[in-house]
Write a protein that holds these residues in place. Sequence first.
Motif, PDB file in Angstrom:
ATOM      1  N   LYS A  88       0.822  -1.203   0.000  1.00 46.26           N
ATOM      2  CA  LYS A  88       0.000   0.000   0.000  1.00 46.26           C
ATOM      3  C   LYS A  88       0.859   1.258   0.000  1.00 46.26           C
ATOM      4  N   GLU A  89       1.893   1.258   0.827  1.00 42.12           N
ATOM      5  CA  GLU A  89       2.760   2.432   0.903  1.00 42.12           C
ATOM      6  C   GLU A  89       3.459   2.681  -0.437  1.00 42.12           C
ATOM      7  N   GLY A  90       3.951   1.613  -1.045  1.00 39.53           N
ATOM      8  CA  GLY A  90       4.613   1.760  -2.337  1.00 39.53           C
ATOM      9  C   GLY A  90       3.652   2.225  -3.415  1.00 39.53           C
ATOM     10  N   THR A  91       2.422   1.710  -3.379  1.00 32.59           N
ATOM     11  CA  THR A  91       1.416   2.142  -4.355  1.00 32.59           C
ATOM     12  C   THR A  91       1.132   3.629  -4.210  1.00 32.59           C
ATOM     13  N   GLU A  92       0.987   4.079  -2.979  1.00 35.58           N
ATOM     14  CA  GLU A  92       0.755   5.506  -2.745  1.00 35.58           C
ATOM     15  C   GLU A  92       1.927   6.348  -3.259  1.00 35.58           C
ATOM     16  N   LYS A  93       3.140   5.837  -3.093  1.00 30.95           N
ATOM     17  CA  LYS A  93       4.316   6.557  -3.570  1.00 30.95           C
ATOM     18  C   LYS A  93       4.330   6.605  -5.094  1.00 30.95           C
ATOM     19  N   ARG A  94       3.998   5.495  -5.750  1.00 31.96           N
ATOM     20  CA  ARG A  94       3.976   5.470  -7.217  1.00 31.96           C
ATOM     21  C   ARG A  94       2.921   6.432  -7.760  1.00 31.96           C
ATOM     22  N   ILE A  95       1.782   6.508  -7.091  1.00 33.49           N
ATOM     23  CA  ILE A  95       0.752   7.472  -7.498  1.00 33.49           C
ATOM     24  C   ILE A  95       1.280   8.894  -7.362  1.00 33.49           C
ATOM     25  N   GLU A  96       1.936   9.150  -6.269  1.00 34.79           N
ATOM     26  CA  GLU A  96       2.450  10.499  -6.010  1.00 34.79           C
ATOM     27  C   GLU A  96       3.506  10.900  -7.050  1.00 34.79           C
ATOM     28  N   VAL A  97       4.402   9.988  -7.374  1.00 36.81           N
ATOM     29  CA  VAL A  97       5.448  10.304  -8.351  1.00 36.81           C
ATOM     30  C   VAL A  97       4.858  10.437  -9.748  1.00 36.81           C
ATOM     31  N   ALA A  98       3.926   9.568 -10.101  1.00 44.00           N
ATOM     32  CA  ALA A  98       3.308   9.632 -11.436  1.00 44.00           C
ATOM     33  C   ALA A  98       2.625  10.971 -11.658  1.00 44.00           C
ATOM     34  N   ARG A  99       2.029  11.529 -10.626  1.00 46.94           N
ATOM     35  CA  ARG A  99       1.295  12.782 -10.771  1.00 46.94           C
ATOM     36  C   ARG A  99       2.212  13.968 -11.018  1.00 46.94           C
ATOM     37  N   ARG A 100       3.500  13.785 -10.870  1.00 43.36           N
ATOM     38  CA  ARG A 100       4.426  14.853 -11.232  1.00 43.36           C
ATOM     39  C   ARG A 100       4.537  14.993 -12.753  1.00 43.36           C
ATOM     40  N   PHE A 101       4.086  13.965 -13.480  1.00 42.04           N
ATOM     41  CA  PHE A 101       4.251  13.964 -14.935  1.00 42.04           C
ATOM     42  C   PHE A 101       2.932  13.877 -15.693  1.00 42.04           C
ATOM     43  N   VAL A 102       1.892  13.310 -15.072  1.00 42.96           N
ATOM     44  CA  VAL A 102       0.556  13.268 -15.676  1.00 42.96           C
ATOM     45  C   VAL A 102      -0.465  13.622 -14.597  1.00 42.96           C
ATOM     46  N   ASN A 103      -1.422  14.462 -14.943  1.00 42.50           N
ATOM     47  CA  ASN A 103      -2.370  14.940 -13.943  1.00 42.50           C
ATOM     48  C   ASN A 103      -3.462  13.933 -13.623  1.00 42.50           C
ATOM     49  N   GLU A 104      -3.968  13.274 -14.654  1.00 40.20           N
ATOM     50  CA  GLU A 104      -5.118  12.400 -14.483  1.00 40.20           C
ATOM     51  C   GLU A 104      -4.798  10.999 -14.971  1.00 40.20           C
ATOM     52  N   PHE A 105      -5.184   9.999 -14.202  1.00 44.70           N
ATOM     53  CA  PHE A 105      -5.039   8.614 -14.640  1.00 44.70           C
ATOM     54  C   PHE A 105      -5.881   7.705 -13.762  1.00 44.70           C
ATOM     55  N   ALA A 106      -6.285   6.601 -14.345  1.00 41.35           N
ATOM     56  CA  ALA A 106      -6.948   5.551 -13.577  1.00 41.35           C
ATOM     57  C   ALA A 106      -5.882   4.665 -12.947  1.00 41.35           C
ATOM     58  N   VAL A 107      -6.273   3.926 -11.921  1.00 35.35           N
ATOM     59  CA  VAL A 107      -5.340   2.995 -11.286  1.00 35.35           C
ATOM     60  C   VAL A 107      -5.705   1.570 -11.687  1.00 35.35           C
ATOM     61  N   ALA A 108      -4.689   0.718 -11.724  1.00 34.76           N
ATOM     62  CA  ALA A 108      -4.870  -0.662 -12.159  1.00 34.76           C
ATOM     63  C   ALA A 108      -3.720  -1.495 -11.620  1.00 34.76           C
ATOM     64  N   THR A 109      -3.779  -2.791 -11.878  1.00 37.15           N
ATOM     65  CA  THR A 109      -2.623  -3.658 -11.658  1.00 37.15           C
ATOM     66  C   THR A 109      -1.818  -3.703 -12.956  1.00 37.15           C
ATOM     67  N   GLU A 110      -0.609  -4.261 -12.878  1.00 37.50           N
ATOM     68  CA  GLU A 110       0.237  -4.314 -14.065  1.00 37.50           C
ATOM     69  C   GLU A 110      -0.340  -5.191 -15.162  1.00 37.50           C
ATOM     70  N   CYS A 111      -0.972  -6.267 -14.756  1.00 42.11           N
ATOM     71  CA  CYS A 111      -1.446  -7.275 -15.711  1.00 42.11           C
ATOM     72  C   CYS A 111      -2.725  -7.879 -15.138  1.00 42.11           C
ATOM     73  N   GLY A 112      -3.255  -8.878 -15.808  1.00 45.27           N
ATOM     74  CA  GLY A 112      -4.398  -9.581 -15.257  1.00 45.27           C
ATOM     75  C   GLY A 112      -4.046 -10.245 -13.940  1.00 45.27           C
TER      76      GLY A 112
END
Length: 343
Positions: free
Chosen positions: A298-322
């Motif tokens: 959970k902590e890592g996911t929150e960090k990845r969301i935070e870093v991604a938002r530095r480069f794209v404003n809007e996105f849906a969340v998902a897993t890497e694959c099925g």
Amino acid sequence: MPRHVHFVGSIPLASTEDVFHHLTTTFPTQILRIPDGETGKRNGFVAWQKGIFEGSNIRVKSHTPADKEPRIPSFSTPSTTLSPSYDTFALDSYKTFCRLRDQGIIPHGIRFQVSLPTPVNVICCVVHPEDQVRAEPLYEAALLSSLRRIQDTIPHHDLAIQLDLAIEFALLEFSQLDTQPEWKPPFITDPWFAPLKEGLIERILRVAGYVDEDVEMGFHLCYGDAGHMHFIQPKDTKLLVEMANRISDGVCVDREINWIHMPVPIERTDEEYFAPLKDLRLRGETELALGLAHAKDKEGTEKRIEVARRFVNEFAVATECGMGRMGEEEFESVMGILADGSG
């Protein structure tokens, strides 16, 4: 926080009805589309497609050293009725979708999502290298026939088609290496066409052109999940962005691209991985979905969301694959993380 949750395809539950119940209960307002979970034999991506070549003179891979031996000539009659069966499964699942919607379990407005591999994925993973050139047009025609039946049967306002691109990235990544590794996944063989990147783009766009304009369409860009491992670790999102841009530029302007999904490895919380996203040229209607949710992180996911938002404003969340190959504990963990990450 990101708003939508995107599901790539496979879900580790016993039945399609279980999948529909679980996803709509856990995400009552966060999903725009719902897959049938690719339950049963379909949870291994395209491996189950081996069976459709039985009775033909198209040889399939054994994933042993025998695949490197010359093909034994066959005098059997080539199959002219290859049946990928994606339509059969989709239409059966759509009946369940409609029944549960009528019962109020699936909210109105959610679309039924059908995920289809591009033919390159099946030909590369399943067919013996010496038969790939001959098999590709036969399989492509059969897959497009399945797609046509799906679109002719399911009302377009209910339907979303996702094209799965995995082997494309395997072929591209390995082609860029100065020295080929001593071992690589046995389902990856040398491409049967050149130039590689242009040939892949041409094939992707050709299949996408058969999705009707009023049917939602998206793309799942993938680095594999066999044994929960990528076939090769992406250095960053540069190649993903390049391919997304080529697809966005190449698809007919008269039809929409509704989403593009990209993976984010669990260890990547650094800006270097996400930085190429600033060069993404998606159309206004296209939603980016980032596969950055990982089980028990959970902590890592929150960090990845935070870093991604530095480069794209809007996105849906998902897993890497099925998720079809996850265990129960892993699945429930990532579902909770997705729920938290979608706000």
